[in-house]
Design a protein around this motif. Structure first.
Motif, mmCIF file in Angstrom:
data_model
loop_
_atom_site.group_PDB
_atom_site.id
_atom_site.type_symbol
_atom_site.label_atom_id
_atom_site.label_comp_id
_atom_site.label_asym_id
_atom_site.label_seq_id
_atom_site.Cartn_x
_atom_site.Cartn_y
_atom_site.Cartn_z
ATOM 1 N N PRO A 238 0.818 -1.208 0.000
ATOM 2 C CA PRO A 238 0.000 0.000 0.000
ATOM 3 C C PRO A 238 0.854 1.261 0.000
ATOM 4 C CG PRO A 238 0.066 -0.942 2.201
ATOM 5 C CD PRO A 238 0.747 -1.920 1.294
ATOM 6 N N TYR A 291 -7.134 4.542 1.352
ATOM 7 C CA TYR A 291 -7.990 3.469 0.838
ATOM 8 C C TYR A 291 -9.296 3.516 1.606
ATOM 9 C CZ TYR A 291 -3.602 1.806 -1.093
ATOM 10 O OH TYR A 291 -2.410 1.729 -1.769
ATOM 11 N N ASN A 293 -13.549 1.850 1.908
ATOM 12 C CA ASN A 293 -14.491 0.777 1.614
ATOM 13 C C ASN A 293 -15.625 1.322 0.744
ATOM 14 O OD1 ASN A 293 -14.504 -1.904 2.102
ATOM 15 N ND2 ASN A 293 -15.672 -1.823 3.977
ATOM 16 N N ARG A 297 -17.509 -3.447 -1.990
ATOM 17 C CA ARG A 297 -16.953 -4.364 -1.014
ATOM 18 C C ARG A 297 -17.791 -4.325 0.262
ATOM 19 N NH1 ARG A 297 -12.437 -1.902 -3.433
ATOM 20 N NH2 ARG A 297 -11.032 -3.386 -4.403
ATOM 21 N N THR A 301 -14.996 -5.434 5.420
ATOM 22 C CA THR A 301 -13.752 -5.968 4.887
ATOM 23 C C THR A 301 -12.607 -4.971 5.020
ATOM 24 O OG1 THR A 301 -14.897 -7.368 3.306
ATOM 25 C CG2 THR A 301 -12.617 -6.869 2.821
ATOM 26 N N PHE A 303 -9.141 -3.959 3.598
ATOM 27 C CA PHE A 303 -8.507 -4.266 2.329
ATOM 28 C C PHE A 303 -7.512 -3.190 1.954
ATOM 29 C CE2 PHE A 303 -10.063 -1.123 -0.615
ATOM 30 C CZ PHE A 303 -11.115 -0.577 0.078
ATOM 31 N N PHE A 304 -6.481 -3.609 1.249
ATOM 32 C CA PHE A 304 -5.556 -2.736 0.550
ATOM 33 C C PHE A 304 -4.655 -3.644 -0.298
ATOM 34 C CE2 PHE A 304 -4.167 -3.333 4.943
ATOM 35 C CZ PHE A 304 -2.941 -3.971 4.791
ATOM 36 N N PRO A 305 -4.009 -3.103 -1.325
ATOM 37 C CA PRO A 305 -3.156 -3.928 -2.176
ATOM 38 C C PRO A 305 -1.763 -4.089 -1.581
ATOM 39 C CG PRO A 305 -3.218 -1.697 -3.014
ATOM 40 C CD PRO A 305 -4.157 -1.731 -1.829
ATOM 41 N N SER A 306 -0.987 -4.969 -2.175
ATOM 42 C CA SER A 306 0.426 -5.110 -1.817
ATOM 43 C C SER A 306 1.221 -5.343 -3.087
ATOM 44 C CB SER A 306 0.634 -6.267 -0.845
ATOM 45 O OG SER A 306 2.013 -6.397 -0.518
ATOM 46 N N ALA A 366 -3.737 -7.478 -5.804
ATOM 47 C CA ALA A 366 -4.747 -6.422 -5.925
ATOM 48 C C ALA A 366 -5.419 -6.114 -4.590
ATOM 49 C CB ALA A 366 -5.794 -6.822 -6.959
ATOM 50 N N GLN A 367 -5.537 -7.112 -3.726
ATOM 51 C CA GLN A 367 -6.259 -6.870 -2.472
ATOM 52 C C GLN A 367 -5.848 -7.876 -1.403
ATOM 53 O OE1 GLN A 367 -10.519 -5.896 -2.541
ATOM 54 N NE2 GLN A 367 -10.840 -7.582 -1.131
ATOM 55 N N SER A 369 -7.296 -8.975 2.103
ATOM 56 C CA SER A 369 -8.555 -8.770 2.802
ATOM 57 C C SER A 369 -8.849 -9.919 3.737
ATOM 58 C CB SER A 369 -9.717 -8.605 1.808
ATOM 59 O OG SER A 369 -9.896 -9.807 1.086
#
Length: 608
Positions: A238, A291, A293, A297, A301, A303-306, A366-367, A369
């Motif tokens: 992120p 980021y 919600n 979604r 949840t 969530f964030f990308p890596s 992409a996510q 979660s």
């Protein structure tokens, strides 16, 4: 960020959670001197050691089953190594023995396989759990090694004892030992050991954690394995959003023409003194959230990308990386204790790749979660969380196959050990006032706290008379009893125990407000006539009025049931300050222990 490649050991997961000096501080504890070594294990010790080591894999924390006589003996020997016996720590030993008796009753008539030590971290996304790991294990040169054990238990502990040892596992020789214990803490506690070993030693670090919460006890064991540290690494997600004013973390994120958020693209490992990355819940737009919600979604949840890269010097990534490689991602709450697992030893499958020359491992997930994290994030209350991302991959080296590792953590303090990099933490905007609590808006309206959202940025009037914008809201449930405050002016407020209330002496945690104290209200000053605790199973909510500026000021307050209280950042700041105070305040530690027997043990421990 580049790091030099040298001989280093690391645990098989979670990496360098506690390279940071902040985690090594021990509230009102008395560090035991490192034992002189080497020493050969006694026959009893070697038997218990071999029995337990046969159940565990390097790097994975295991919860021991005290119904098994050898696992119980291992626990008792670890405590004895720390100088904690029935005469010096009677309550600790009593809680261990009581836990063993309960386990035996539960397992009566079951198979011996049911007495095996069990992996501690969840294998799938889920609820909160204790985090107990070896945070780093590295060579300092000349065959000198250092290892650090870290413990963070949800809600804290009555006592935590950590025993760290450097062991030649081939010969059952202990080359270095260090131990420490902590009372009325347990959410952010670490112990390190350093020792010199022979060049041919089959060296491993062994960490034993014995925790007590009243008359219950748990033992966790973690060991390590040799691996090759990454020479360089990047973490590009992120990341922070591009802001209308990049120097103001409360300014809005810039959006693309399709409504998606613009992000910075550089590696966050290069950010000096980074602010946490903000993850917001139940938002219809980004506003100041890196980021958020959105409607696509579920509102629960996280969530964030890596995304990032890892290079292992002149070594190449093995062809079997997708099946034999593993990664783990977690968040950890150093104030409330414990953490949540996004993935635990998950394979490097979808989203992972290697460069054409096999020199670089790459990922773009992409996510991250949790499918049902409501029980996990419920205790965060809107506060910064440590974020950890750990990778293992097979390597081809000049001397044959090996394993490489790279660990990212937001709990760090330079200089970092090889294979470990610092990244920003995560701020979860996720609480503290009971549903139905009325909050007064700047225009005088009284509205239930659960009806307030940050989407429309409503205005709140503070105790100083200033108007502040609601920048974030949070919702969840409370794990511990809440506090009900009643005033001489008829106010009635149900609030979590650590949430700050504005008194004439300043902001005070609600659990520390006493009958007779004077609080600030919408009707002026009022005296507390009743302060009681009660269980509450409904939802709780909180508001955020700013970032980390003025966190302890009257200008970061709003009314709740007519009483002025602090916002979510004020609560986090007070909880963090309290942990700092406990480092030296022995009287407060005693007050927080459950009974006189525990207090007597603590006084004996500190030599009082």
């Amino acid at each position: 960020m580049g790091i030099s490649l040298k001989s280093c050991f690391a645990l098989g997961m979670l990496g360098v959670l506690c390279a940071a000096g902040s985690a090594s501080a021990q509230p009102a504890s008395a560090q035991q001197p490192a034992a002189q070594a080497p020493r050969k294990m006694s026959d009893e010790e070697a038997k218990a050691f071999a029995h337990v080591m046969g159940m565990v894999k390097p790097g994975q924390p295991y919860r021991l089953n005290l119904a098994d006589p050898q696992q119980l003996a291992f626990t008792q020997l670890a405590l004895a190594t720390a100088g904690r016996t029935a005469s010096t720590a009677p309550q600790t030993l009593s809680s261990v023995n009581a836990a063993a008796v309960r386990s035996k009753k539960q397992l009566r008539g079951t198979r011996s396989v049911d007495m095996l030590a069990q992996p501690m971290l969840a294998t799938v996304a889920g609820g909160p759990q204790d985090i107990e790991i070896i945070s780093n294990f590295g060579s300092e040169g000349s065959n000198v090694y250092t290892a650090t054990g870290y413990s963070s238990v949800i809600g804290g502990t009555t006592q935590t004892t950590i025993t760290m040892q450097l062991v030649d596992t081939a010969n059952n020789i202990v080359y270095a030992t260090n131990t420490n214990a902590q009372y009325a803490g347990g959410t952010d506690f670490s112990v390190s050991v350093t020792g010199q070993l022979p060049a041919n030693a089959n060296v491993a670090a062994v960490a034993t954690f014995v925790t007590s919460q009243g008359d219950t006890s748990n033992t966790t064991l973690v060991t390590t394995t040799k691996m090759v540290p990454a020479s360089t690494g990047t973490m590009t997600a992120p990341n922070y959003c591009v802001r209308t004013n990049q120097s103001d973390p409360n300014s809005s994120c810039v959006l693309n023409s399709d409504g998606t958020t613009q992000y910075l693209t550089g590696s966050t490992t290069l950010v000096p003194n980074p602010q946490p990355i903000k993850i917001c819940f139940q938002r219809g737009s980004a506003q100041s959230c890196d980021y958020y919600n959105n409607t696509l979604r579920p509102a629960s949840t996280v969530f964030f990308p890596s995304a990032g890269t890892a290079v292992f010097g002149s070594n190449t990534v093995g062809d079997s990386y997708a099946t034999e490689g593993r990664f783990t991602a977690t968040i950890n709450d150093p104030v409330g204790g414990g953490g949540c697992v996004f993935s635990n030893n998950a394979p490097l499958g979808t989203g992972w790749s290697v460069s054409a020359d096999k020199s670089t491992l790459q990922w773009n997930l992409a996510q991250l979660s949790m499918v049902d994290p409501s029980s996990c994030t419920r205790y965060t209350g809107g506060r910064p969380m440590n974020y950890m991302f750990y990778i293992e991959t097979p390597l081809q080296t000049t001397s044959g196959p090996n394993t490489g590792f790279l660990s990212f953590s937001s709990a760090y303090s330079p200089p970092m050990a090889p294979g470990n990099l610092g990244i920003p933490g995560i701020f979860l905007e996720d609480s503290c006032l009971a549903a139905g609590t009325l909050v007064q808006l700047a225009d005088g309206q009284q509205v239930p706290v659960e009806s307030i959202t940050a989407d429309n940025q409503p205005k709140i009037r503070t105790a100083t008379g200033d108007v502040r914008t609601v920048l974030g809201t949070a919702s969840g449930v409370e794990l511990r009893p809440m506090v009900r405050l009643k005033t001489s002016s008829g106010h009635d407020l149900l609030i979590t125990g650590t949430h700050p209330v504005l008194t004439t002496k300043g902001l005070v945690m609600s659990r520390d407000v006493r009958v007779g104290d004077v609080v600030r209200t919408d009707k002026g000053e009022a005296r507390i006539v009743s302060a009681t605790t009660e269980e509450y199973t409904g939802k709780v909510y909180s508001l955020r009025l700013g970032w980390f500026d003025e966190a302890r000021s009257d200008g970061r307050t709003h009314t709740a049931g007519g009483i002025f209280v602090g916002d979510s950042i004020s609560q986090w700041q007070m909880e963090r300050d309290e942990l700092q105070r406990l480092k030296a305040d022995k009287a407060e530690v005693e007050r927080r222990l459950p009974d006189d027997k525990w207090r007597a043990e603590y006084r004996r421990f500190i030599g009082k």
